[in-house]
Design an enzyme around this catalytic site. Structure first.
Site, PDB file in Angstrom:
ATOM      1  N   HIS A 163       0.820  -1.302  -0.088  1.00 17.14           N
ATOM      2  CA  HIS A 163      -0.060   0.085   0.051  1.00 17.14           C
ATOM      3  C   HIS A 163       0.931   1.342  -0.041  1.00 17.14           C
ATOM      4  O   HIS A 163       0.608   2.177   0.429  1.00 17.14           O
ATOM      5  CB  HIS A 163      -0.901  -0.016   1.013  1.00 17.14           C
ATOM      6  N   ASN A 216     -10.340  -2.562   2.439  1.00 15.91           N
ATOM      7  CA  ASN A 216     -10.084  -2.619   1.081  1.00 15.91           C
ATOM      8  C   ASN A 216     -11.281  -2.218   0.228  1.00 15.91           C
ATOM      9  O   ASN A 216     -12.410  -2.437   0.841  1.00 15.91           O
ATOM     10  CB  ASN A 216      -9.342  -4.069   0.708  1.00 15.91           C
ATOM     11  N   TYR A 247       0.549  -3.669  12.245  1.00 11.51           N
ATOM     12  CA  TYR A 247       0.576  -2.553  11.716  1.00 11.51           C
ATOM     13  C   TYR A 247       1.124  -1.520  12.643  1.00 11.51           C
ATOM     14  O   TYR A 247       2.231  -0.531  12.178  1.00 11.51           O
ATOM     15  CB  TYR A 247      -0.920  -1.919  11.712  1.00 11.51           C
TER      16      TYR A 247
HETATM   17 FE1  HDE Z   1      -2.693  -4.741   5.602  1.00 14.20          FE
HETATM   18  N1  HDE Z   1      -0.901  -3.985   5.929  1.00 14.20           N
HETATM   19  N2  HDE Z   1      -2.059  -6.536   6.098  1.00 14.20           N
HETATM   20  N3  HDE Z   1      -4.375  -5.567   5.018  1.00 14.20           N
HETATM   21  N4  HDE Z   1      -3.276  -3.018   4.702  1.00 14.20           N
HETATM   22  C1  HDE Z   1      -0.350  -2.756   5.820  1.00 14.20           C
HETATM   23  O1  HDE Z   1       0.761  -1.322   7.314  1.00 14.20           O
HETATM   24  C2  HDE Z   1      -1.005  -6.885   7.115  1.00 14.20           C
HETATM   25  C3  HDE Z   1      -4.780  -6.700   4.993  1.00 14.20           C
HETATM   26  C4  HDE Z   1      -4.338  -2.511   4.153  1.00 14.20           C
HETATM   27  O2  HDE Z   1      -3.063   3.666   3.859  1.00 14.20           O
HETATM   28  C5  HDE Z   1       0.945  -2.332   6.475  1.00 14.20           C
HETATM   29  O3  HDE Z   1       0.925   0.781   7.763  1.00 14.20           O
HETATM   30  C6  HDE Z   1      -1.055  -8.192   7.344  1.00 14.20           C
HETATM   31  C7  HDE Z   1      -6.139  -6.833   4.879  1.00 14.20           C
HETATM   32  C8  HDE Z   1      -4.577  -1.200   3.919  1.00 14.20           C
HETATM   33  O4  HDE Z   1      -1.596   3.489   5.359  1.00 14.20           O
HETATM   34  C9  HDE Z   1       1.309  -3.787   7.037  1.00 14.20           C
HETATM   35  C10 HDE Z   1      -2.163  -8.621   6.838  1.00 14.20           C
HETATM   36  C11 HDE Z   1      -6.643  -5.607   4.674  1.00 14.20           C
HETATM   37  C12 HDE Z   1      -3.028  -0.809   4.248  1.00 14.20           C
HETATM   38  C13 HDE Z   1       0.111  -4.739   6.864  1.00 14.20           C
HETATM   39  C14 HDE Z   1      -2.737  -7.774   5.941  1.00 14.20           C
HETATM   40  C15 HDE Z   1      -5.663  -4.839   4.540  1.00 14.20           C
HETATM   41  C16 HDE Z   1      -2.303  -1.842   4.769  1.00 14.20           C
HETATM   42  C17 HDE Z   1       2.082  -1.683   5.410  1.00 14.20           C
HETATM   43  C18 HDE Z   1      -2.543 -10.170   7.022  1.00 14.20           C
HETATM   44  C19 HDE Z   1      -8.092  -5.272   4.223  1.00 14.20           C
HETATM   45  C20 HDE Z   1      -2.707   0.761   3.835  1.00 14.20           C
HETATM   46  C21 HDE Z   1       1.995  -0.285   5.997  1.00 14.20           C
HETATM   47  C22 HDE Z   1      -2.891 -10.536   8.313  1.00 14.20           C
HETATM   48  C23 HDE Z   1      -8.990  -5.711   5.383  1.00 14.20           C
HETATM   49  C24 HDE Z   1      -2.741   1.603   5.089  1.00 14.20           C
HETATM   50  C25 HDE Z   1       1.270  -0.121   6.952  1.00 14.20           C
HETATM   51  C26 HDE Z   1      -2.557   2.914   4.713  1.00 14.20           C
HETATM   52  C27 HDE Z   1      -1.002  -1.721   5.267  1.00 14.20           C
HETATM   53  C28 HDE Z   1      -0.024  -5.718   7.175  1.00 14.20           C
HETATM   54  C29 HDE Z   1      -3.915  -7.830   5.501  1.00 14.20           C
HETATM   55  C30 HDE Z   1      -5.588  -3.315   4.151  1.00 14.20           C
HETATM   56  C31 HDE Z   1       2.658  -4.471   6.583  1.00 14.20           C
HETATM   57  C32 HDE Z   1      -0.092  -8.817   8.289  1.00 14.20           C
HETATM   58  C33 HDE Z   1      -7.178  -8.201   5.028  1.00 14.20           C
HETATM   59  C34 HDE Z   1      -5.637  -0.471   3.385  1.00 14.20           C
HETATM   60  O5  HDE Z   1       1.409  -3.557   8.576  1.00 14.20           O
END
Ligand code: HDE
Length: 703
Positions: free
Chosen positions: A92, A165, A379
């Site tokens: 992202h 999402n 996060y």
């Molecule tokens: Fe994320 N995800 N994600 N994700 N995600 C990140 O956090 C993670 C998941 C989503 O505009 C990271 O700050 C894991 C689902 C958005 O700053 C990180 C898992 C959904 C954004 C991370 C998921 C998301 C992130 C990278 C599996 C929809 C951007 C930068 C368990 C519900 C937020 C950050 C923004 C960002 C980890 C799965 C949505 C690496 C471990 C499911 C919108 O922490």
């Protein structure tokens, strides 16, 4: 060496041009205010507050000699510059953000104590960041990809981050698989490409070995992942959360955002060309909309259900690869979000904003979804590495707008200076140090029993039923797009066994889909389907899962491009423009020269875009208003030929006058119901509200 000041040759030249040797219009010395064009300016200083007399030349031993290490001004400036970047988000990274507000329109008092969900009419500030997933911070806006939809609500009871999402389901069921999924989709580590694309071997290899991804695969191969505008996407909290009321009772909830402008997507070929024409297509669209006061808006809705209801669902709601069809649990609209202010500074706000799904407020709690549980850790950890300090909550974009106070202390970049000798709790030495509050955050009182193990629940085993339901819920046009997207993506996969494995999975989703993809890939025999972990269920189709079904009958938020040249008829142009603007669209004039074209009446009409840099992919519908001479002149311009060919190929409405029609002929573009007379403004606007779906079969071979 003499102390005498010397003036270099370039200094002399500048003096001759009326500039001081340092390039300023007047020399500034010793921190005094000085005049340069544009008015009074404060003295430019170092970060220690020392005013600079020269910001153009480093300190040298002599005018042509070596630069001196002593130059603290140069060192401070360059060192700060060297450290300007922070690690981009691992996923992202590419995004657009904006400020706005959330307003509650229906109370959920019965279900929750969270004030943001109970006080009708109250406006809560928000910062919303919409992102792509796979590409780096500098990647294009329009790859085929899921869009992140993250909202920070600065509530009176603390910050609530809803980090969702634009697709309601996810690839995997357990957080432990996330690093593998992301490593597979990101550019391949040995070659460093492809950037921001799923169409490569490692992604499909991983997916083909991960049956639980099949439902999300259907979504990402659909037109949902090539949105027309960030203002035209839905948002989903994805996981089940809990609401807790004042009696401590909990109700499950799924969160939804629904765009006021309805859903709209691009055509794949169009998305590819937009990437070349305007890498910042979505960011610019949002920027321009907010600048024009046409504020992006979404309805906020919830699906509420009890444990007893959940027990009757034909799937497990704790499994993030499943959605709850609207037909099963209807959406209740409870509010709206309006984005009405562009950030002052991209880095300070859009880059430094730190969302954490663990940021909830009293009255909202988590479910046991194992994907969500992993995110609760991830996060915060990510922010520590990206922003570099446990004090990231003090950065203005992250700071709560309600009072906050505790005994946490120190750390990198601590901005606060708490006074007094007490930095612990409980204490008896301070009269006003913060204490626990009965109305503070309480977790839902849930009884957990069973054996500790690394076992996936049997209720998570059905990987194909909702994938099939999604596919069967689409219109025939959308099904063809899904099949064609699969053919496109798998055609980029070099390993035959991966292509075969994928088609094997498709057989469980829908045999016809598998056949279409197999034919598109040129298979001579159908691969075997894997043994499913659970039988495929026949679920009722859900039309709410379409994009076409959710397009709004409007041109609001759409852009109409009018191609003109010397000799065009200004009256016709003006009429189309008025009709489009009256209907809520915006209009851009495109001409061979940005200075404009000389119309038939001799007046000049300035252009908003020069033809070569403003292709029709940037518009939702086009008008081609040309004199016979103009049509002839443009016949020598490939950009003009591409303009009309692409508009036709991307199923757009085209309004033409006599010259415009002649030009379509020159460009070898067909005529159908979507090509309308420029004087029939109503017909054109009606056609511009949609795409000419029936045209597609006559111009493109879809799978
Ligand atoms: Fe994320 N995800 N994600 N994700 N995600 C990140 O956090 C993670 C998941 C989503 O505009 C990271 O700050 C894991 C689902 C958005 O700053 C990180 C898992 C959904 C954004 C991370 C998921 C998301 C992130 C990278 C599996 C929809 C951007 C930068 C368990 C519900 C937020 C950050 C923004 C960002 C980890 C799965 C949505 C690496 C471990 C499911 C919108 O922490």
């Amino acid at each position: 060496m003499s102390e005498k000041k010397t003036t270099s040759n370039s200094g002399r030249r500048k003096q001759e041009r009326g500039l001081a040797p340092n390039g300023n219009s007047q020399v500034a010395t010793g921190g005094e205010l000085h005049q340069i064009a544009g008015g009074e300016h404060a003295a430019i200083t170092t970060n220690q507050g020392v005013a600079l007399s020269d910001n153009q030349n480093s300190l040298r031993a002599n005018p042509r000699g070596p630069t001196l290490l002593e130059d603290f001004i140069l060192r401070e400036k360059i060192t700060h510059f060297d450290h300007e970047r922070i690690p981009e988000r691992i996923v992202h990274a590419r995004a657009t953000g904006a400020h706005g507000f959330f307003e509650l329109t229906a109370s959920l008092k019965q279900y929750t104590t969270a004030r943001i969900l109970t006080e009708v009419g109250e406006k809560t500030p928000v910062f919303t960041r919409i992102s792509t997933v796979a590409g780096g911070a500098g990647s294009v806006d329009t790859p085929r990809d899921i869009r992140g939809f993250a909202v920070k609500f600065y509530t009176k009871e603390g910050n609530w981050d809803l980090v969702g999402n634009n697709i309601p389901v996810f690839f995997i069921q357990d957080a432990i698989k996330f690093p593998d999924l992301i490593h597979a989709v990101k550019m391949e580590p040995d070659r460093g490409f492809p950037q921001s694309a799923t169409a490569h071997d490692t992604f499909w290899d991983f997916i083909s070995l991960t049956p639980e991804s099949m439902h999300t695969v259907m979504w990402i191969m659909s037109d949902r992942t090539i949105p027309r505008s960030l203002r035209m996407i839905e948002g989903f909290g994805v996981h089940s959360f809990r609401l807790i009321n004042d009696a401590g009772e909990s109700t499950f909830v799924k969160f939804h955002w629904r765009p006021k402008l309805g859903l709209q997507s691009t055509i794949w070929d169009e998305a590819v060309k937009i990437s070349g024409a305007d890498q910042d297509f979505h960011r610019r669209d949002m920027f321009e909309a907010i600048a024009a006061g046409v504020f992006p808006e979404w309805e906020f809705a919830v699906q509420l259900f009890t444990q007893a209801e959940a027990d009757r669902f034909p799937f497990d709601h704790l499994d993030a690869t499943k959605l709850i069809p609207e037909e099963l649990v209807p959406l209740k609209v409870i509010g709206r979000m309006v984005l009405d202010r562009w950030p002052n500074n991209f880095f300070a706000e859009t880059e430094q904003v730190a969302y954490c799904p663990s940021h909830v407020v009293p009255g909202i709690d988590f479910s046991n979804d194992p994907l969500l549980q992993g995110r609760l850790l991830s996060y915060h950890d990510t922010q520590l590495s990206r922003l570099g300090s446990p004090n990231f909550h003090q950065i203005p974009i992250n700071a709560p707008k309600c009072p906050f106070s505790n005994q946490q202390r120190d750390g990198h970049m601590q901005m606060e200076q708490p006074a007094g000798r007490v930095a612990y709790e409980p204490n008896s030495l301070s009269e006003n140090s913060p204490r626990e509050t009965a109305s503070g955050f309480h977790s839902a009182a849930v009884t957990e029993t069973g054996e500790k193990s690394r076992i996936r629940a049997a209720s998570f085993a059905d990987h194909y039923s909702q994938a099939r339901q999604f596919y069967l819920s689409q219109t025939a046009y959308e099904q063809a797009h899904i099949a064609s997207a699969l053919v496109f993506e798998l055609s980029k996969v070099e390993h035959l066994h991966v292509r075969e494995a994928m088609v094997g999975h498709l057989r469980h989703i829908e045999e016809d889909l598998a056949n279409r993809v197999a034919a598109g890939l040129g298979f001579d025999k159908m691969p075997d389907a894997p043994v499913p972990a659970a039988p495929v269920q026949e679920l009722e189709p859900s039309p709410a899962l379409q994009v076409i079904g959710k397009m709004k009958d409007t041109v609001m938020g759409r852009v109409i491009g009018i191609l003109i040249a010397d000799g065009s008829d200004g009256t016709v142009i003006e009429k189309i423009k008025k009709a489009a603007i009256d209907a809520g669209a915006s209009v851009k004039i495109v001409a061979p020269k940005v200075g404009g074209a000389k119309l038939a009446d001799g007046s000049m009409l300035a252009a908003d875009g020069q033809l070569a840099g403003t292709p029709s992919v940037l518009f939702d519908a086009v008008a081609v208003i040309l004199s016979d001479g103009g049509a002839k002149a443009l016949s020598m311009e490939s950009a003009a030929i591409d303009f009309v060919r692409d508009a036709f190929g991307h199923l757009k409405a085209i309004a033409v006058d006599k010259g415009g029609r002649a030009f379509l002929k020159i460009a070898n573009v067909g005529q159908d119901a979507g090509v309308v007379d420029a004087n029939e403004n109503d017909v054109f606007i009606a056609a511009a509200k949609t795409r000419q779906w029936d045209r597609e079969k006559s111009i493109r071979t879809l799978a």
